[in-house]
Design a protein around this motif. Structure first.
Motif, short mmCIF file in Angstrom:
data_model
loop_
_atom_site.label_atom_id
_atom_site.label_comp_id
_atom_site.label_asym_id
_atom_site.label_seq_id
_atom_site.Cartn_x
_atom_site.Cartn_y
_atom_site.Cartn_z
N GLU A 147 0.80 -1.18 0.09
CA GLU A 147 0.10 0.06 0.08
C GLU A 147 0.84 1.47 0.12
N PRO A 148 0.90 1.90 -0.99
CA PRO A 148 1.70 3.29 -1.33
C PRO A 148 1.62 4.24 -0.04
N PHE A 149 0.37 4.30 0.58
CA PHE A 149 0.26 5.14 1.54
C PHE A 149 1.14 5.02 2.73
N MET A 150 1.46 3.67 3.02
CA MET A 150 2.29 3.46 4.29
C MET A 150 3.48 4.16 4.08
N GLY A 151 4.21 4.15 3.06
CA GLY A 151 5.40 4.75 2.65
C GLY A 151 5.49 6.24 3.15
N TYR A 152 4.30 6.90 2.48
CA TYR A 152 4.07 8.30 2.54
C TYR A 152 3.83 8.60 4.10
N LEU A 153 3.00 7.78 4.83
CA LEU A 153 2.80 8.17 6.23
C LEU A 153 3.92 8.16 6.95
N MET A 154 4.73 6.82 6.86
CA MET A 154 6.01 7.05 7.52
C MET A 154 7.06 8.11 7.31
N GLY A 155 7.15 8.48 5.89
CA GLY A 155 7.78 9.94 5.64
C GLY A 155 7.45 10.90 6.50
#
Length: 126
Positions: free
Chosen positions: A9-17
């Motif tokens: 889920e691409p959102f997870m990388g975005y959220l962690m960032g």
């Protein structure tokens, strides 16, 4: 600290960032176990967050392979927070388990403990 996020889920990388970049951490994201293993051959990371349920090489196998290679500590991520699932992740070599959804505080606590060389196995949601 340099962090790799492995989640389909691409959102997870975005959220962690969003959560970790302001604290001075570098965050890279990949979307499969295969990509994670390739990335870890080229780059050096201090910590990996790995989703357990992904197509292709699943999270448990990805964690096993990272740990067999002597890679960085891995924090397992999953929306399935049953005790059996958590124990399976720890047996695969995860340093800790972080249930989704997690709080900012849970995430930062694990990152701080890993950064200090501590044991984060009992941290996080779930």
């Amino acid at each position: 600290m340099r962090v790799l996020v492995v989640d389909d889920e691409p959102f997870m990388g975005y959220l962690m960032g969003i959560l970790l970049l302001p604290l001075g951490h570098q965050v890279d994201a990949v979307f499969s176990g295969e990509e994670a293993l390739e990335c870890l051959e080229r780059e050096v990371y201090d910590l990996v967050f790995c989703d357990l349920v992904m197509p292709g090489i699943g999270g448990l196998e990805t964690i096993r392979r990272i740990r067999l290679r002597g890679g960085p500590p891995v924090i397992a991520l999953s929306a399935t927070v049953s005790p059996d699932w958590q124990q399976e992740a720890l047996r695969a070599g995860a340093a800790a388990f972080l249930g989704k959804p997690f709080t900012r505080g849970d995430l930062l606590k694990i990152v701080a403990q890993i950064g200090e060389g501590g044991d984060a196995r009992n941290s996080g949601s779930g």
